[in-house]
Design a protein around this motif. Structure first.
Motif: not given
Lengths: 177, 112
Positions: B14, B16-17, B35, B43, B47, B50-51, B110
Protein backbone atom coordinates in the motif's frame (compact mmCIF):
# COMPACT_ATOMS: atom_id res chain seq x y z
CA UNK A 1 -6.54 66.04 -12.46
CA UNK A 2 -5.24 65.43 -15.87
CA UNK A 3 -2.12 63.51 -14.77
CA UNK A 4 -1.92 60.17 -16.49
CA UNK A 5 -0.89 58.50 -13.24
CA UNK A 6 -3.96 59.63 -11.30
CA UNK A 7 -7.24 57.87 -11.65
CA UNK A 8 -10.04 59.98 -12.94
CA UNK A 9 -11.89 61.88 -10.21
CA UNK A 10 -14.51 63.19 -12.52
CA UNK A 11 -17.61 63.10 -10.40
CA UNK A 12 -19.82 63.68 -13.42
CA UNK A 13 -18.99 60.13 -14.57
CA UNK A 14 -21.31 58.22 -12.29
CA UNK A 15 -20.96 54.66 -13.42
CA UNK A 16 -17.38 53.54 -13.89
CA UNK A 17 -16.39 50.35 -15.66
CA UNK A 18 -14.58 47.90 -13.36
CA UNK A 19 -10.87 48.35 -13.84
CA UNK A 20 -7.69 47.13 -12.12
CA UNK A 21 -8.36 49.41 -9.16
CA UNK A 22 -11.91 48.29 -8.49
CA UNK A 23 -12.33 46.09 -5.46
CA UNK A 24 -13.13 42.48 -6.17
CA UNK A 25 -14.21 41.78 -2.62
CA UNK A 26 -17.07 44.04 -1.56
CA UNK A 27 -17.51 46.02 1.65
CA UNK A 28 -13.97 47.31 1.45
CA UNK A 29 -13.48 50.57 3.43
CA UNK A 30 -12.07 52.37 0.40
CA UNK A 31 -14.57 51.04 -2.04
CA UNK A 32 -17.57 53.07 -1.10
CA UNK A 33 -17.59 54.94 -4.42
CA UNK A 34 -16.00 52.31 -6.60
CA UNK A 35 -18.19 49.79 -8.38
CA UNK A 36 -18.58 46.37 -6.84
CA UNK A 37 -18.35 43.32 -9.03
CA UNK A 38 -21.71 41.76 -8.35
CA UNK A 39 -21.87 37.94 -8.56
CA UNK A 40 -24.19 36.60 -11.23
CA UNK A 41 -26.60 35.15 -8.66
CA UNK A 42 -27.33 38.65 -7.41
CA UNK A 43 -27.91 40.21 -10.81
CA UNK A 44 -31.61 39.38 -10.81
CA UNK A 45 -34.53 41.79 -10.86
CA UNK A 46 -35.69 40.45 -7.52
CA UNK A 47 -32.36 41.20 -5.98
CA UNK A 48 -32.48 44.89 -6.81
CA UNK A 49 -34.34 45.59 -3.62
CA UNK A 50 -31.71 43.68 -1.61
CA UNK A 51 -28.99 45.65 -3.36
CA UNK A 52 -30.45 48.96 -2.36
CA UNK A 53 -31.47 47.77 1.14
CA UNK A 54 -29.01 44.89 2.07
CA UNK A 55 -30.44 42.78 4.87
CA UNK A 56 -28.23 41.25 7.57
CA UNK A 57 -29.01 37.73 6.30
CA UNK A 58 -27.89 38.53 2.75
CA UNK A 59 -24.78 40.20 4.05
CA UNK A 60 -23.89 37.16 6.19
CA UNK A 61 -24.58 34.69 3.38
CA UNK A 62 -22.46 36.73 0.97
CA UNK A 63 -19.60 36.73 3.45
CA UNK A 64 -20.03 32.95 3.90
CA UNK A 65 -19.97 32.34 0.14
CA UNK A 66 -16.90 34.48 -0.29
CA UNK A 67 -15.18 32.78 2.60
CA UNK A 68 -15.90 29.32 1.23
CA UNK A 69 -14.74 30.39 -2.23
CA UNK A 70 -11.53 31.75 -0.73
CA UNK A 71 -11.00 28.52 1.22
CA UNK A 72 -11.59 26.47 -1.89
CA UNK A 73 -9.05 28.50 -3.85
CA UNK A 74 -6.58 28.19 -0.98
CA UNK A 75 -6.93 24.43 -0.75
CA UNK A 76 -6.67 24.02 -4.49
CA UNK A 77 -3.49 26.10 -4.57
CA UNK A 78 -2.02 24.17 -1.65
CA UNK A 79 -2.69 20.86 -3.38
CA UNK A 80 -0.98 22.10 -6.56
CA UNK A 81 2.14 23.30 -4.77
CA UNK A 82 5.14 20.98 -5.03
CA UNK A 83 7.03 21.06 -1.76
CA UNK A 84 9.50 18.20 -1.50
CA UNK A 85 11.01 19.35 1.79
CA UNK A 86 7.66 19.36 3.52
CA UNK A 87 6.88 15.75 2.71
CA UNK A 88 5.59 14.19 5.87
CA UNK A 89 8.00 11.32 6.40
CA UNK A 90 5.97 9.72 9.11
CA UNK A 91 7.23 6.34 10.12
CA UNK A 92 4.68 3.78 11.23
CA UNK A 93 4.84 2.19 14.60
CA UNK A 94 6.17 -1.35 14.56
CA UNK A 95 2.99 -2.81 16.01
CA UNK A 96 0.84 -0.83 13.58
CA UNK A 97 2.94 -2.12 10.70
CA UNK A 98 2.67 -5.71 11.92
CA UNK A 99 -1.07 -5.39 12.46
CA UNK A 100 -1.63 -4.08 8.98
CA UNK A 101 0.61 -6.72 7.43
CA UNK A 102 -1.28 -9.45 9.27
CA UNK A 103 -4.61 -7.98 8.19
CA UNK A 104 -3.55 -7.83 4.53
CA UNK A 105 -2.23 -11.38 4.70
CA UNK A 106 -5.50 -12.77 6.04
CA UNK A 107 -7.56 -10.80 3.51
CA UNK A 108 -5.32 -12.00 0.70
CA UNK A 109 -5.69 -15.62 1.83
CA UNK A 110 -9.47 -15.26 1.81
CA UNK A 111 -9.32 -13.69 -1.63
CA UNK A 112 -7.14 -16.50 -3.01
CA UNK A 113 -9.54 -19.10 -1.68
CA UNK A 114 -12.47 -17.36 -3.34
CA UNK A 115 -11.05 -16.72 -6.78
CA UNK A 116 -8.90 -19.26 -8.65
CA UNK A 117 -5.56 -18.04 -9.95
CA UNK A 118 -5.86 -17.66 -13.74
CA UNK A 119 -3.26 -19.64 -15.66
CA UNK A 120 -1.09 -17.73 -18.07
CA UNK A 121 -1.85 -18.61 -21.70
CA UNK A 122 1.13 -20.33 -23.27
CA UNK A 123 1.82 -18.73 -26.59
CA UNK A 124 5.22 -20.33 -27.19
CA UNK A 125 6.32 -23.99 -27.06
CA UNK A 126 7.59 -25.05 -23.68
CA UNK A 127 11.05 -25.86 -25.03
CA UNK A 128 11.75 -22.14 -25.60
CA UNK A 129 12.98 -20.91 -22.24
CA UNK A 130 14.23 -17.42 -23.03
CA UNK A 131 12.69 -16.31 -26.29
CA UNK A 132 13.82 -12.71 -25.93
CA UNK A 133 17.44 -13.82 -25.49
CA UNK A 134 17.29 -15.88 -28.65
CA UNK A 135 15.43 -13.26 -30.65
CA UNK A 136 17.69 -10.44 -29.53
CA UNK A 137 20.88 -12.35 -30.44
CA UNK A 138 22.62 -11.23 -33.68
CA UNK A 139 21.27 -13.03 -36.78
CA UNK A 140 23.23 -15.66 -38.73
CA UNK A 141 25.35 -14.50 -41.64
CA UNK A 142 24.29 -15.28 -45.20
CA UNK A 143 27.42 -17.42 -45.75
CA UNK A 144 26.50 -19.62 -42.79
CA UNK A 145 22.97 -20.08 -44.06
CA UNK A 146 24.24 -21.05 -47.54
CA UNK A 147 26.75 -23.50 -46.06
CA UNK A 148 24.06 -25.14 -43.95
CA UNK A 149 21.73 -25.37 -46.95
CA UNK A 150 24.43 -26.95 -49.15
CA UNK A 151 25.41 -29.51 -46.53
CA UNK A 152 21.77 -30.44 -45.97
CA UNK A 153 21.21 -30.88 -49.72
CA UNK A 154 24.31 -33.04 -50.08
CA UNK A 155 23.27 -35.19 -47.12
CA UNK A 156 19.81 -35.71 -48.55
CA UNK A 157 21.29 -36.64 -51.93
CA UNK A 158 23.68 -39.08 -50.32
CA UNK A 159 20.92 -40.76 -48.36
CA UNK A 160 18.99 -41.35 -51.57
CA UNK A 161 21.99 -43.02 -53.18
CA UNK A 162 22.54 -45.52 -50.43
CA UNK A 163 22.09 -49.03 -51.94
CA UNK A 164 22.68 -52.49 -50.57
CA UNK A 165 25.31 -54.43 -52.59
CA UNK A 166 24.83 -58.15 -52.38
CA UNK A 167 28.31 -59.69 -52.15
CA UNK A 168 27.91 -63.03 -50.42
CA UNK A 169 25.14 -65.14 -49.07
CA UNK A 170 23.61 -64.14 -45.88
CA UNK A 171 23.45 -67.64 -44.49
CA UNK A 172 26.90 -69.30 -44.44
CA UNK A 173 27.09 -73.03 -43.56
CA UNK A 174 30.00 -73.91 -41.35
CA UNK A 175 31.99 -77.04 -42.15
CA UNK A 176 30.78 -79.01 -39.20
CA UNK A 177 31.12 -82.75 -39.75
CA UNK B 1 9.39 -14.02 -11.99
CA UNK B 2 11.11 -16.55 -14.20
CA UNK B 3 9.62 -14.83 -17.25
CA UNK B 4 12.16 -12.01 -17.02
CA UNK B 5 15.79 -12.90 -16.57
CA UNK B 6 17.43 -10.94 -13.77
CA UNK B 7 14.22 -10.05 -11.91
CA UNK B 8 14.99 -10.43 -8.23
CA UNK B 9 11.87 -9.26 -6.40
CA UNK B 10 8.28 -8.20 -6.90
CA UNK B 11 6.59 -6.41 -4.01
CA UNK B 12 3.03 -5.13 -3.95
CA UNK B 13 2.41 -2.69 -1.09
CA UNK B 14 0.00 0.00 0.00
CA UNK B 15 1.16 3.62 -0.10
CA UNK B 16 2.69 3.34 3.40
CA UNK B 17 4.96 0.52 2.30
CA UNK B 18 3.14 -2.25 4.16
CA UNK B 19 3.55 -5.34 1.97
CA UNK B 20 0.45 -7.03 0.61
CA UNK B 21 2.35 -9.53 -1.52
CA UNK B 22 6.08 -10.15 -1.74
CA UNK B 23 8.25 -12.58 -3.65
CA UNK B 24 12.01 -12.34 -3.84
CA UNK B 25 15.17 -14.33 -4.51
CA UNK B 26 18.34 -14.28 -2.45
CA UNK B 27 19.88 -11.86 -4.96
CA UNK B 28 17.45 -9.09 -4.01
CA UNK B 29 19.01 -6.40 -1.77
CA UNK B 30 17.32 -6.52 1.61
CA UNK B 31 17.25 -2.72 1.99
CA UNK B 32 15.08 -2.39 -1.10
CA UNK B 33 12.43 -4.60 0.48
CA UNK B 34 11.87 -2.38 3.53
CA UNK B 35 8.76 -0.20 3.98
CA UNK B 36 10.85 2.97 4.39
CA UNK B 37 12.21 2.51 0.88
CA UNK B 38 8.98 1.32 -0.69
CA UNK B 39 6.87 4.16 0.74
CA UNK B 40 9.02 6.86 -0.85
CA UNK B 41 7.44 6.21 -4.22
CA UNK B 42 3.98 6.89 -2.84
CA UNK B 43 5.03 10.41 -1.89
CA UNK B 44 7.11 10.95 -5.00
CA UNK B 45 4.34 9.99 -7.39
CA UNK B 46 1.94 12.46 -5.76
CA UNK B 47 4.45 15.28 -6.21
CA UNK B 48 5.35 14.16 -9.72
CA UNK B 49 1.68 14.30 -10.75
CA UNK B 50 1.75 18.05 -10.05
CA UNK B 51 4.38 18.81 -12.67
CA UNK B 52 1.78 19.54 -15.31
CA UNK B 53 2.46 16.32 -17.22
CA UNK B 54 -0.73 14.58 -16.02
CA UNK B 55 -0.77 11.67 -13.64
CA UNK B 56 2.51 9.89 -12.92
CA UNK B 57 2.29 6.21 -13.89
CA UNK B 58 5.70 4.74 -13.20
CA UNK B 59 9.23 5.54 -12.14
CA UNK B 60 12.45 3.77 -13.04
CA UNK B 61 15.53 4.18 -10.85
CA UNK B 62 18.75 2.77 -12.19
CA UNK B 63 21.80 2.04 -10.06
CA UNK B 64 25.14 0.55 -10.97
CA UNK B 65 24.15 -2.97 -9.90
CA UNK B 66 20.35 -2.82 -9.73
CA UNK B 67 17.31 -1.17 -11.20
CA UNK B 68 14.01 -0.51 -9.47
CA UNK B 69 10.76 -0.06 -11.35
CA UNK B 70 7.75 1.36 -9.49
CA UNK B 71 4.24 1.26 -10.89
CA UNK B 72 1.52 3.57 -9.57
CA UNK B 73 -1.61 1.52 -9.10
CA UNK B 74 -2.93 3.46 -6.11
CA UNK B 75 -4.07 2.42 -3.56
CA UNK B 76 -1.48 -0.26 -4.43
CA UNK B 77 2.14 0.23 -5.46
CA UNK B 78 4.03 -2.40 -7.44
CA UNK B 79 7.81 -2.44 -7.04
CA UNK B 80 10.16 -4.62 -9.08
CA UNK B 81 13.83 -4.98 -8.21
CA UNK B 82 16.06 -6.40 -10.91
CA UNK B 83 19.64 -6.50 -12.08
CA UNK B 84 20.92 -3.44 -13.91
CA UNK B 85 21.40 -5.62 -17.02
CA UNK B 86 17.79 -6.75 -17.11
CA UNK B 87 15.66 -5.68 -20.05
CA UNK B 88 13.69 -2.73 -18.63
CA UNK B 89 11.10 -2.98 -21.38
CA UNK B 90 10.29 -6.50 -20.30
CA UNK B 91 9.73 -5.27 -16.74
CA UNK B 92 7.38 -2.56 -17.95
CA UNK B 93 5.57 -5.09 -20.12
CA UNK B 94 4.69 -7.07 -17.00
CA UNK B 95 2.30 -4.25 -16.05
CA UNK B 96 -0.37 -5.75 -18.26
CA UNK B 97 -0.15 -9.03 -16.37
CA UNK B 98 -0.36 -7.20 -13.05
CA UNK B 99 -3.54 -5.34 -13.99
CA UNK B 100 -5.61 -8.51 -13.98
CA UNK B 101 -4.37 -9.53 -10.55
CA UNK B 102 -4.51 -6.06 -9.01
CA UNK B 103 -8.18 -5.66 -9.87
CA UNK B 104 -9.01 -8.20 -7.18
CA UNK B 105 -6.17 -7.27 -4.85
CA UNK B 106 -7.42 -3.69 -4.45
CA UNK B 107 -10.15 -5.01 -2.19
CA UNK B 108 -7.47 -6.06 0.32
CA UNK B 109 -6.35 -2.50 1.04
CA UNK B 110 -9.60 -0.68 0.46
CA UNK B 111 -11.03 0.61 3.72
CA UNK B 112 -14.62 -0.49 3.82
Amino acid sequence: MGNCCCPSDDKGFQEQEPDERSSLIGNHPGSSNSPRLVPRSERTPGASRSDSFPSPQNHASQRGDEQSALNRILHQTASNVIDVAAIDARSMEQHEYLDKARQYSSKLTMLCNKTPIPSRPHSLPSGVGNPHAILSAPPLSQADIQFITQVADRTAQTLKEIKVKHKEDLVVPFGVP
Amino acid sequence: MSLVEGLYAIIITDRDGVPVFKVSTENAPELALRPTFLSTFGMATDQASKLGLSKNKSMISTYSAFQVVHLNKLPLIVTMVASSKTNTGMLLALERDFDNVLKDMRAVVDIS
